[in-house]
Design a protein around this motif. Structure first.
Motif, PDB file in Angstrom:
ATOM      1  N   LEU A 214       0.852  -1.139   0.277  1.00 27.67           N
ATOM      2  CA  LEU A 214       0.012   0.138   0.031  1.00 27.67           C
ATOM      3  C   LEU A 214       0.463   1.261   0.112  1.00 27.67           C
ATOM      4  CD1 LEU A 214      -2.857  -0.945   2.727  1.00 27.67           C
ATOM      5  CD2 LEU A 214      -3.454  -0.158  -0.306  1.00 27.67           C
ATOM      6  N   ASP A 215       2.423   1.109   0.544  1.00 20.38           N
ATOM      7  CA  ASP A 215       3.112   2.280   0.439  1.00 20.38           C
ATOM      8  C   ASP A 215       4.044   2.755  -0.431  1.00 20.38           C
ATOM      9  OD1 ASP A 215       1.570   3.297   2.864  1.00 20.38           O
ATOM     10  OD2 ASP A 215       2.742   1.852   4.312  1.00 20.38           O
ATOM     11  N   THR A 216       3.350   1.483  -1.681  1.00 17.49           N
ATOM     12  CA  THR A 216       4.603   2.511  -2.961  1.00 17.49           C
ATOM     13  C   THR A 216       3.719   2.627  -3.737  1.00 17.49           C
ATOM     14  OG1 THR A 216       5.097  -0.395  -2.767  1.00 17.49           O
ATOM     15  CG2 THR A 216       5.402  -0.026  -4.872  1.00 17.49           C
ATOM     16  N   PRO A 217       4.059   3.241  -4.500  1.00 16.79           N
ATOM     17  CA  PRO A 217       4.013   4.793  -5.269  1.00 16.79           C
ATOM     18  C   PRO A 217       3.559   3.832  -6.355  1.00 16.79           C
ATOM     19  CG  PRO A 217       6.390   5.395  -4.769  1.00 16.79           C
ATOM     20  CD  PRO A 217       5.732   3.925  -3.897  1.00 16.79           C
ATOM     21  N   TYR A 218       2.741   4.397  -7.213  1.00 12.60           N
ATOM     22  CA  TYR A 218       1.959   3.916  -8.758  1.00 12.60           C
ATOM     23  C   TYR A 218       3.561   4.371  -9.267  1.00 12.60           C
ATOM     24  CZ  TYR A 218       0.064   8.021  -9.902  1.00 12.60           C
ATOM     25  OH  TYR A 218      -0.062   9.912 -10.799  1.00 12.60           O
ATOM     26  N   ARG A 219       4.200   5.433  -9.217  1.00 10.63           N
ATOM     27  CA  ARG A 219       4.763   5.326 -10.537  1.00 10.63           C
ATOM     28  C   ARG A 219       6.062   6.628  -9.454  1.00 10.63           C
ATOM     29  NH1 ARG A 219       4.392  11.262 -11.566  1.00 10.63           N
ATOM     30  NH2 ARG A 219       2.973  11.851 -11.020  1.00 10.63           N
ATOM     31  N   GLU A 220       7.517   6.584 -10.345  1.00 11.28           N
ATOM     32  CA  GLU A 220       7.664   7.649  -9.439  1.00 11.28           C
ATOM     33  C   GLU A 220       7.596   8.971  -9.746  1.00 11.28           C
ATOM     34  OE1 GLU A 220      13.076   8.650 -10.866  1.00 11.28           O
ATOM     35  OE2 GLU A 220      12.254   7.087 -11.288  1.00 11.28           O
ATOM     36  N   ASN A 221       7.959   9.062  -8.076  1.00  8.43           N
ATOM     37  CA  ASN A 221       7.358  10.446  -7.345  1.00  8.43           C
ATOM     38  C   ASN A 221       5.297  11.178  -7.903  1.00  8.43           C
ATOM     39  OD1 ASN A 221      10.215  11.627  -7.040  1.00  8.43           O
ATOM     40  ND2 ASN A 221       9.886  12.055  -9.103  1.00  8.43           N
ATOM     41  N   GLY A 222       5.143   9.622  -8.052  1.00  6.74           N
ATOM     42  CA  GLY A 222       3.354  10.044  -8.002  1.00  6.74           C
ATOM     43  C   GLY A 222       3.420   8.789  -6.014  1.00  6.74           C
ATOM     44  N   TRP A 223       1.741   9.190  -5.658  1.00  6.02           N
ATOM     45  CA  TRP A 223       1.469   8.989  -4.752  1.00  6.02           C
ATOM     46  C   TRP A 223       1.473   7.756  -4.818  1.00  6.02           C
ATOM     47  CZ3 TRP A 223      -3.769  11.908  -5.899  1.00  6.02           C
ATOM     48  CH2 TRP A 223      -3.422  13.324  -5.345  1.00  6.02           C
ATOM     49  N   THR A 224       1.746   6.589  -3.348  1.00  5.61           N
ATOM     50  CA  THR A 224       1.172   5.886  -2.960  1.00  5.61           C
ATOM     51  C   THR A 224      -0.155   5.164  -2.804  1.00  5.61           C
ATOM     52  OG1 THR A 224       0.783   6.127  -0.058  1.00  5.61           O
ATOM     53  CG2 THR A 224       2.923   5.979  -1.304  1.00  5.61           C
ATOM     54  N   ILE A 225      -0.477   4.538  -3.446  1.00  2.00           N
ATOM     55  CA  ILE A 225      -1.804   2.998  -3.266  1.00  2.00           C
ATOM     56  C   ILE A 225      -2.815   3.626  -2.306  1.00  2.00           C
ATOM     57  CG2 ILE A 225      -3.231   0.871  -3.309  1.00  2.00           C
ATOM     58  CD1 ILE A 225      -0.782  -0.012  -4.286  1.00  2.00           C
ATOM     59  N   ARG A 226      -1.881   3.639  -1.294  1.00  2.00           N
ATOM     60  CA  ARG A 226      -3.349   4.920   0.250  1.00  2.00           C
ATOM     61  C   ARG A 226      -3.310   6.397  -0.345  1.00  2.00           C
ATOM     62  NH1 ARG A 226      -2.474   2.493   5.738  1.00  2.00           N
ATOM     63  NH2 ARG A 226      -0.556   1.384   4.649  1.00  2.00           N
ATOM     64  N   GLN A 227      -2.414   6.620  -0.538  1.00  2.00           N
ATOM     65  CA  GLN A 227      -2.548   7.941  -1.365  1.00  2.00           C
ATOM     66  C   GLN A 227      -4.028   8.068  -2.254  1.00  2.00           C
ATOM     67  OE1 GLN A 227       1.294   9.117  -1.577  1.00  2.00           O
ATOM     68  NE2 GLN A 227       0.820  11.045   0.149  1.00  2.00           N
ATOM     69  N   VAL A 228      -3.215   7.558  -3.084  1.00  2.00           N
ATOM     70  CA  VAL A 228      -4.848   7.212  -4.209  1.00  2.00           C
ATOM     71  C   VAL A 228      -6.124   7.039  -3.430  1.00  2.00           C
ATOM     72  CG1 VAL A 228      -4.499   6.353  -6.126  1.00  2.00           C
ATOM     73  CG2 VAL A 228      -2.860   6.734  -5.763  1.00  2.00           C
ATOM     74  N   ILE A 229      -5.972   5.645  -2.682  1.00  2.12           N
ATOM     75  CA  ILE A 229      -7.447   5.963  -2.204  1.00  2.12           C
ATOM     76  C   ILE A 229      -7.753   6.657  -1.314  1.00  2.12           C
ATOM     77  CG2 ILE A 229      -8.320   4.034  -0.338  1.00  2.12           C
ATOM     78  CD1 ILE A 229      -6.297   1.722  -1.518  1.00  2.12           C
ATOM     79  N   HIS A 230      -6.963   7.661  -0.254  1.00  2.13           N
ATOM     80  CA  HIS A 230      -7.636   8.411   0.280  1.00  2.13           C
ATOM     81  C   HIS A 230      -7.655  10.165  -0.184  1.00  2.13           C
ATOM     82  CE1 HIS A 230      -6.851   6.270   4.402  1.00  2.13           C
ATOM     83  NE2 HIS A 230      -5.516   6.367   3.623  1.00  2.13           N
ATOM     84  N   HIS A 231      -6.714   9.330  -1.292  1.00  2.00           N
ATOM     85  CA  HIS A 231      -7.468  10.998  -2.779  1.00  2.00           C
ATOM     86  C   HIS A 231      -8.837  11.013  -3.391  1.00  2.00           C
ATOM     87  CE1 HIS A 231      -7.555  13.273  -6.212  1.00  2.00           C
ATOM     88  NE2 HIS A 231      -7.813  12.327  -6.978  1.00  2.00           N
ATOM     89  N   CYS A 232      -9.368   9.096  -4.012  1.00  4.02           N
ATOM     90  CA  CYS A 232     -10.636   9.501  -4.356  1.00  4.02           C
ATOM     91  C   CYS A 232     -11.449   9.800  -2.887  1.00  4.02           C
ATOM     92  CB  CYS A 232     -10.482   8.061  -4.634  1.00  4.02           C
ATOM     93  SG  CYS A 232      -9.442   7.057  -5.831  1.00  4.02           S
ATOM     94  N   TYR A 233     -11.343   9.588  -1.643  1.00  2.00           N
ATOM     95  CA  TYR A 233     -12.399   9.772  -1.286  1.00  2.00           C
ATOM     96  C   TYR A 233     -12.565  11.956  -0.880  1.00  2.00           C
ATOM     97  CZ  TYR A 233     -15.444  10.811   2.913  1.00  2.00           C
ATOM     98  OH  TYR A 233     -16.637  11.250   3.968  1.00  2.00           O
ATOM     99  N   ASP A 234     -11.302  12.227  -0.787  1.00  2.41           N
ATOM    100  CA  ASP A 234     -11.633  13.444  -0.815  1.00  2.41           C
ATOM    101  C   ASP A 234     -11.984  14.567  -2.262  1.00  2.41           C
ATOM    102  OD1 ASP A 234      -9.421  13.167   2.457  1.00  2.41           O
ATOM    103  OD2 ASP A 234      -8.043  13.743   1.296  1.00  2.41           O
ATOM    104  N   SER A 235     -11.296  13.605  -2.697  1.00  2.00           N
ATOM    105  CA  SER A 235     -12.181  14.061  -4.594  1.00  2.00           C
ATOM    106  C   SER A 235     -13.454  14.596  -5.024  1.00  2.00           C
ATOM    107  CB  SER A 235     -10.900  13.223  -5.626  1.00  2.00           C
ATOM    108  OG  SER A 235     -11.890  13.880  -6.768  1.00  2.00           O
ATOM    109  N   HIS A 236     -13.919  13.278  -4.484  1.00  2.00           N
ATOM    110  CA  HIS A 236     -15.442  12.259  -4.679  1.00  2.00           C
ATOM    111  C   HIS A 236     -15.809  13.114  -3.399  1.00  2.00           C
ATOM    112  CE1 HIS A 236     -13.725   8.592  -6.916  1.00  2.00           C
ATOM    113  NE2 HIS A 236     -13.307  10.137  -7.294  1.00  2.00           N
ATOM    114  N   HIS A 237     -15.379  13.228  -2.569  1.00  2.00           N
ATOM    115  CA  HIS A 237     -16.211  13.967  -1.611  1.00  2.00           C
ATOM    116  C   HIS A 237     -16.151  16.044  -1.275  1.00  2.00           C
ATOM    117  CE1 HIS A 237     -17.173  16.115   2.738  1.00  2.00           C
ATOM    118  NE2 HIS A 237     -17.996  15.507   2.917  1.00  2.00           N
ATOM    119  N   ASN A 238     -15.720  16.663  -2.101  1.00  2.00           N
ATOM    120  CA  ASN A 238     -15.518  17.351  -2.804  1.00  2.00           C
ATOM    121  C   ASN A 238     -16.072  17.556  -4.023  1.00  2.00           C
ATOM    122  OD1 ASN A 238     -13.604  19.623  -1.669  1.00  2.00           O
ATOM    123  ND2 ASN A 238     -12.604  17.631  -1.331  1.00  2.00           N
TER     124      ASN A 238
END
Length: 178
Positions: free
Chosen positions: A50-74
């Motif tokens: 979960l703490d692996t970035p999906y690309r170099e200098n990208g978000w981790t899987i964990r951050q992507v999942i949390h981002h989806c909630y933040d973005s969709h809530h907004n």
């Protein structure tokens, strides 16, 4: 893979100029399925994965999942503003800074997946109740000063679900986790 392929694994969003009822139905279906498909995809990942970035200098899987909630809530809130105010200028949130907060970098994903399930169930119920007139209502995104209709925003978020799902799924394939 090129940087653009890693950043946009399904390509950039292409919302047709003439949005049909079928487009809207398909996008709402994408939004409805997303939390469950995401949960199934990541259910067996370790904290290290979960703490692996999906690309170099990208978000981790964990951050992507949390981002989806933040973005969709907004986004859900933006729909409400568009329906209760006349072409409101929405508030921007700084997703990069939100993704760098402790809850996004370290928080348990199951909390967010459960929150996504609730949010998406409510959002889909809400979206399916919108009239054609409602779907034409707009809000202004200050970064581009363009009026975005609610029907276009449904398309953007149908794409957003698939976009981030693909980030995770493709990383899992590249790493041999899937």
């Amino acid at each position: 893979m090129t940087l653009e392929e890693l950043q946009y694994p399904i390509g950039k969003a292409h919302i047709p100029a003439n949005i049909s009822k079928k487009n809207i139905e398909n996008w709402i279906s994408d939004i409805e399925r997303f939390p469950h498909e995401l949960e199934y995809l990541v259910r067996e990942l370790s904290d290290n994965q979960l703490d692996t970035p999906y690309r170099e200098n990208g978000w981790t899987i964990r951050q992507v999942i949390h981002h989806c909630y933040d973005s969709h809530h907004n986004s859900y809130t933006r729909f409400k503003w568009a329906l209760t105010e006349n072409n409101p200028v929405i508030k921007v949130y700084y997703e990069e800074l939100w993704a760098d907060l402790d809850d996004s970098k370290n928080g348990p994903i199951l909390l967010t997946i459960d929150a996504l399930k609730g949010l998406h169930a409510k959002w889909v119920y809400f979206l399916r109740g919108l009239s054609d007139k409602d779907l034409e209502k707009t809000f202004i995104h200050p970064s581009g000063n363009e009026a975005i209709s609610l029907k276009k925003n449904i398309g953007i978020y149908g794409w957003h679900c698939q976009h981030h799902y693909a980030h995770i799924a493709q990383l899992m394939i590249r790493k041999g986790w899937k």
